[in-house]
Design a protein around this motif. Sequence first.
Motif, short mmCIF file in Angstrom:
data_model
loop_
_atom_site.label_atom_id
_atom_site.label_comp_id
_atom_site.label_asym_id
_atom_site.label_seq_id
_atom_site.Cartn_x
_atom_site.Cartn_y
_atom_site.Cartn_z
N TYR A 555 0.84 -1.20 0.00
CA TYR A 555 0.00 0.00 0.00
C TYR A 555 0.88 1.25 0.00
CZ TYR A 555 -3.89 3.09 1.31
OH TYR A 555 -4.84 4.09 1.34
N GLN A 556 1.92 1.23 0.85
CA GLN A 556 2.83 2.36 0.91
C GLN A 556 3.51 2.59 -0.43
OE1 GLN A 556 5.76 1.98 3.99
NE2 GLN A 556 7.02 3.67 3.24
N LEU A 557 3.79 1.51 -1.16
CA LEU A 557 4.46 1.61 -2.46
C LEU A 557 3.47 1.84 -3.60
CD1 LEU A 557 7.01 -1.32 -1.99
CD2 LEU A 557 7.47 1.13 -1.83
N GLN A 558 2.16 1.98 -3.23
CA GLN A 558 1.09 2.24 -4.19
C GLN A 558 0.91 1.09 -5.18
OE1 GLN A 558 1.48 6.15 -5.97
NE2 GLN A 558 1.80 7.15 -3.98
N LEU A 559 1.22 -0.11 -4.74
CA LEU A 559 0.96 -1.31 -5.53
C LEU A 559 -0.39 -1.86 -5.08
CD1 LEU A 559 4.56 -2.86 -5.34
CD2 LEU A 559 3.57 -1.55 -7.22
N TRP A 560 -1.45 -1.24 -5.57
CA TRP A 560 -2.78 -1.49 -5.01
C TRP A 560 -3.23 -2.93 -5.19
CZ3 TRP A 560 -2.37 2.55 -2.39
CH2 TRP A 560 -2.06 3.79 -2.93
N ASP A 561 -3.00 -3.53 -6.34
CA ASP A 561 -3.46 -4.90 -6.57
C ASP A 561 -2.80 -5.89 -5.62
OD1 ASP A 561 -5.22 -4.24 -8.60
OD2 ASP A 561 -3.69 -4.40 -10.17
N LYS A 562 -1.48 -5.71 -5.43
CA LYS A 562 -0.78 -6.60 -4.49
C LYS A 562 -1.24 -6.36 -3.06
CE LYS A 562 3.35 -7.51 -7.23
NZ LYS A 562 4.83 -7.51 -7.26
N ALA A 563 -1.52 -5.11 -2.72
CA ALA A 563 -2.03 -4.81 -1.38
C ALA A 563 -3.37 -5.49 -1.17
CB ALA A 563 -2.15 -3.30 -1.19
N VAL A 564 -4.26 -5.39 -2.17
CA VAL A 564 -5.58 -6.03 -2.07
C VAL A 564 -5.43 -7.53 -1.87
CG1 VAL A 564 -7.61 -6.68 -3.44
CG2 VAL A 564 -6.88 -4.29 -3.33
N GLU A 565 -4.50 -8.14 -2.61
CA GLU A 565 -4.29 -9.59 -2.50
C GLU A 565 -3.91 -9.99 -1.08
OE1 GLU A 565 -1.37 -13.06 -4.38
OE2 GLU A 565 -1.28 -11.00 -5.13
N GLN A 566 -3.00 -9.24 -0.46
CA GLN A 566 -2.56 -9.57 0.90
C GLN A 566 -3.66 -9.30 1.92
OE1 GLN A 566 0.30 -11.18 1.31
NE2 GLN A 566 0.58 -10.97 -0.90
N PHE A 567 -4.36 -8.19 1.80
CA PHE A 567 -5.44 -7.89 2.74
C PHE A 567 -6.57 -8.91 2.60
CE2 PHE A 567 -4.13 -3.17 2.29
CZ PHE A 567 -3.17 -3.33 3.28
N GLN A 568 -6.84 -9.35 1.38
CA GLN A 568 -7.89 -10.35 1.16
C GLN A 568 -7.51 -11.68 1.83
OE1 GLN A 568 -11.00 -9.86 -0.63
NE2 GLN A 568 -11.32 -11.69 0.62
N THR A 569 -6.24 -12.06 1.71
CA THR A 569 -5.79 -13.28 2.38
C THR A 569 -5.95 -13.17 3.88
OG1 THR A 569 -4.17 -13.65 0.61
CG2 THR A 569 -3.85 -14.87 2.64
N ALA A 570 -5.66 -11.98 4.42
CA ALA A 570 -5.80 -11.77 5.87
C ALA A 570 -7.23 -11.99 6.33
CB ALA A 570 -5.32 -10.36 6.24
N VAL A 571 -8.21 -11.44 5.60
CA VAL A 571 -9.60 -11.59 6.03
C VAL A 571 -10.13 -12.99 5.72
CG1 VAL A 571 -10.07 -9.13 5.84
CG2 VAL A 571 -10.53 -10.61 3.89
N ASN A 572 -9.54 -13.68 4.73
CA ASN A 572 -9.93 -15.07 4.50
C ASN A 572 -9.50 -15.95 5.67
OD1 ASN A 572 -11.05 -14.44 2.05
ND2 ASN A 572 -9.26 -15.05 0.85
N LEU A 573 -8.30 -15.65 6.21
CA LEU A 573 -7.81 -16.41 7.35
C LEU A 573 -8.61 -16.10 8.61
CD1 LEU A 573 -3.96 -16.06 6.79
CD2 LEU A 573 -5.25 -18.19 6.83
N LYS A 574 -9.10 -14.86 8.72
CA LYS A 574 -9.88 -14.46 9.90
C LYS A 574 -11.05 -13.60 9.43
CE LYS A 574 -9.53 -12.37 14.48
NZ LYS A 574 -10.29 -13.46 15.09
N PRO A 575 -12.19 -14.21 9.18
CA PRO A 575 -13.33 -13.48 8.61
C PRO A 575 -13.88 -12.35 9.48
CG PRO A 575 -13.60 -15.85 8.33
CD PRO A 575 -12.44 -15.67 9.25
N ASP A 576 -13.51 -12.30 10.76
CA ASP A 576 -13.97 -11.21 11.61
C ASP A 576 -12.83 -10.23 11.92
OD1 ASP A 576 -12.46 -12.92 13.15
OD2 ASP A 576 -13.78 -12.86 14.91
N PHE A 577 -11.87 -10.13 11.03
CA PHE A 577 -10.68 -9.29 11.22
C PHE A 577 -11.00 -7.86 10.76
CE2 PHE A 577 -5.88 -8.88 10.13
CZ PHE A 577 -5.65 -8.26 11.35
N ALA A 578 -11.39 -7.02 11.69
CA ALA A 578 -11.82 -5.66 11.35
C ALA A 578 -10.71 -4.87 10.66
CB ALA A 578 -12.30 -4.94 12.60
N ASN A 579 -9.47 -4.97 11.18
CA ASN A 579 -8.35 -4.24 10.57
C ASN A 579 -8.11 -4.68 9.13
OD1 ASN A 579 -7.89 -2.69 12.80
ND2 ASN A 579 -6.17 -3.90 13.56
N GLY A 580 -8.29 -5.98 8.88
CA GLY A 580 -8.11 -6.49 7.53
C GLY A 580 -9.11 -5.88 6.57
N TYR A 581 -10.38 -5.83 6.96
CA TYR A 581 -11.41 -5.24 6.10
C TYR A 581 -11.19 -3.74 5.92
CZ TYR A 581 -14.16 -9.53 6.10
OH TYR A 581 -14.60 -10.82 5.90
#
Length: 675
Positions: A555-581
Amino acid sequence: MRFGFYLEKLSVGLLGLLFFALPLILTTLTTDTYVLPKQLAVAFVSLIVLLILGVKMLAERGVKIRRTPFDVPVLFLLLSVFLSSGFALNRAESLTASVSLLFSALLFFLVSQTAKEKKDVLFLIGSYLLGAVLVALNAILSFYKVYPLPLEFTRFQTFTPLGSLLDQGVYLAVALVLAVYMLWPFIKKLFKRKTKDELPLYLNIFNILVSVLVLLGLGFTVYQLVKVQNPIILPFVTGFQIAFAAISQDTGRLIQAFLFGSGFGTFATDFSRFKQAAFNQTAFWNLTFFKSSSFVLELLATAGVAGAASYLFLLYKILKQKPLFVPLLVFIFVSFVLPLSFATQALLFVLLSIFAGLEGLSKKEYFDVELALVTLKKEGAGHGLSRLLPFIVFVVLLLLVAAGGLLTGRFAMANLTFQKSLTAASQNKGSEAYQEQSKALVLVSYNDAYHRVFSQTNLALANSLSAQTPQGASPSAQTQQTIYTLIQQSISSAKTATDLSPQTALNWQNLSSVYRSLIGFGRNADSFAISANQEAVLLDSTNPQEYLNLGGLYYQLQLWDKAVEQFQTAVNLKPDFANGYYNLGHAYEQKGDLKTALAHLKTVRTLVQRDKANSEKIDREIKDLEKGINTSATLNQPNAAFPIQNPPVSIPAPITTPVPTLVPAPTATPSPTPA
């Protein structure tokens, strides 16, 4: 010889003092208030008594060694533990833990060699029970808010000098059983049953008082455990799963892992590497467990089949002894169902030495062996060589004590020095913290935690110097050189931590954070930060926080697609992860997909609805987003960021230590997106 007799009594006295004081020793002068002081006390007393034993042999001109049925099992246990450390990737960390166990086991051998009379064994038992009584009295008084110690940090109801109510419960439970065991002949006599080996009346009265006080202390401890503290213990199913994964799924070292585990004392890395994604649904998903569900499961994971088998061999030898020593059996049972701290692990060898001492008073299996040097080349030469043997043994013991004392002393001094640095840092004395940490690392260079903290200290000082330069001005050549030197030291120390403990995800995350702070300042800092962060993800692949960190970097490097991929994996691992969403929503916002961003922020609002401050914050952001306003949120930024340098300065690259791929990264599965 009378001198040898006095030396033996001195040894028994020192061991008794240790048995008494062990649960009570604590200090705020070390980085660990409760555990490390106890470890140091055991180490130094063991070394002193070992030296006294050597002097005694020299004085008596003979080498006598008491044999017990437990010698071989204890040696096998120590051998398996040290082999596990030798094969461990986090070798320095594991060896440190193994040495602590060695000193505890040494207590057993030293008691066997010195406490050979009934009054000596009873003295050691009384010392242990008296220490337990003081622990029990503290539990009783603290419950009623009467705090016997004058230290401020001890003034709360659940305080215990053992550091944990669970450890206190184990310690008192074993002490209670031992007191009743010693009282049992007297109890049988009251019911007019034949008995033998009855203790004097004053000792029976002592054991009655001990039993009553320890029972009360244990009762208050259990009440506090159930009603107040509710200690967090790794679920047994998870501990079982991690133990078997550690000895069967360690790619690249299957045989070593099966036989000797990951390395004694390194369960925290096993927990990060092998826990399943389902663990994220528990209330303590974000905690790192340094102990398994039980001591036996931890031993299996960290010392492998060899370690667990040697422990079972010791149990077999204990069960063969008749009559059964009930206090030791209670402890063994506890070790199968609960985790053990250093103090309670040391209790195993204390109880074993007491049992051996009691049995040695009457059984033939406990006997003295006199060692001698003999030769067939010249008649009578053997006698002369035998006189030389005590001197040889004394010199060997002296060298061992000197080496052990030097290493232990350096370790203690380093820790005391490092604690001074932490105190200085808490008072915003950066330069003093830096100096003290430098001294600690000179004394002990193999502690990855010291290097990790030192890297952040260097980074903070460099950032502070950089911030002191007025905007638009250039720092002086000397200041600039100091900044560069501090940055180089920060990177070097962070890399050293990963070299010392390459399987510790925290070390790689720390290295990534150092590089991340240098993005725009150092050449290739962005790619170095990503590389280090990816190593952390490999080592903690089911932890959503690791993907959140990596996504924040993208996100800091403005690589939005890669950021989305990592954040999506985080919420898949923990569906109630507020920070991830939350991060996922803003990443989609930066991509221009406002509809999807809005859906994820609404999910955040659902998850934080009980938190008033966060609910109000997310409501404002949702309203802004609904109006199509770009909030340009800054997410997960590094703690320290240096000004852009043009051209960027050259910084060292991370030397990636090969780390086996343990489990595949979790597959991203679509999660329901709220309307």
